[in-house]
Design a protein around this motif. Structure first.
Motif: not given
Ligand code: ACK
Length: 220
Positions: A10-11, A71, A73, A76, A137, A149, A151, A153, A162-163
């Protein structure tokens, strides 16, 4: 063989050790408690959909969506459906870093009407795992530094995904890129509190927080 049946996660990201997650969670709670009780904050809650109040604002409750695992990310990939997923998974750094330990540096905690999070400063090693287009992006019209970017969450308000946390962080970065450090709100806990426009609050830590993490994919 010729078929690549290995599914993408998923990521991808860095996952905090239990001990580091506890430490950061405590720092977050202390920050939210103090901020919610600060007069300067209680006077500036319009963007949070609230009225100015003399009573303490319960920010831990406001950010009711709390992540299960802390975590940072990197990419994703949405099981391979997100653009650039295959390329990212094939990066040499990604392949060799799976399951490896890193240390991340947290330089600030922030609060917006939508999210609360920790700002992560990436070092050289970590930047090798950072997608080249992560900032573009999110904000195509800006030229933001690679890794800005990054971080963790820590919470989202009702109905916020959370994105949003990474996008909110880039709002601060945009201000800083333009040479605006925000309004100095004085010392708070172990840092300096700054207020930017539109309900954006950042606590720059005088003592950076180091967290232990493991890089890996998350399959959900
Ligand atoms: O809190 P986050 O960084 O924001 O961790 C979650 C993780 O992926 C699982 O959902 C991040 N996330 C979700 N959609 C996107 C996206 N389109 N681009 C970047 N990060 C995303 C989300």
């Amino acid at each position: 063989g010729t078929l690549d049946l290995e599914p993408l996660p998923l990521y991808y990201g860095w996952f905090l050790s239990r001990k580091s997650a506890d430490l950061l969670w405590k720092a977050k709670l202390a920050f939210l408690e103090r901020l919610g009780n600060l007069k300067a904050f209680r006077k500036r809650v319009k963007d949070f959909g609230m009225e100015e109040t003399k009573r303490k604002i319960n920010l831990p409750d406001y950010f009711s969506h709390r992540p299960n695992i802390l975590h940072c990310t990197t990419k994703f990939t949405n099981y391979g459906k997100a653009p650039g997923s295959e390329q990212y998974a094939k990066l040499e750094a990604v392949k060799t870093s799976n399951g490896k330990a890193f240390s991340l540096t947290i330089t600030a905690l922030f609060v917006t009407p939508r999210t609360t999070g920790a700002r992560v400063q990436l070092g050289e090693q970590e930047l090798l795992l950072w997608p080249a287009d992560a900032e573009k992006e999110a904000m195509p019209s800006e030229n933001l530094p690679k890794g800005s970017r990054a971080h963790i969450t820590l919470g989202c308000a009702e109905g916020v995904e959370s994105k949003q946390t990474g996008l909110d962080l880039l709002e601060f970065v945009k201000f800083q890129q333009a040479g605006t450090e925000g309004e100095d709100m004085g010392e708070l806990l172990d840092g300096m509190l700054h207020y930017f426009d539109k309900g954006l609050w950042m606590l720059s830590l005088s003592k950076k927080i180091e967290v232990k993490v493991i890089f890996s994919g998350f399959y959900g």
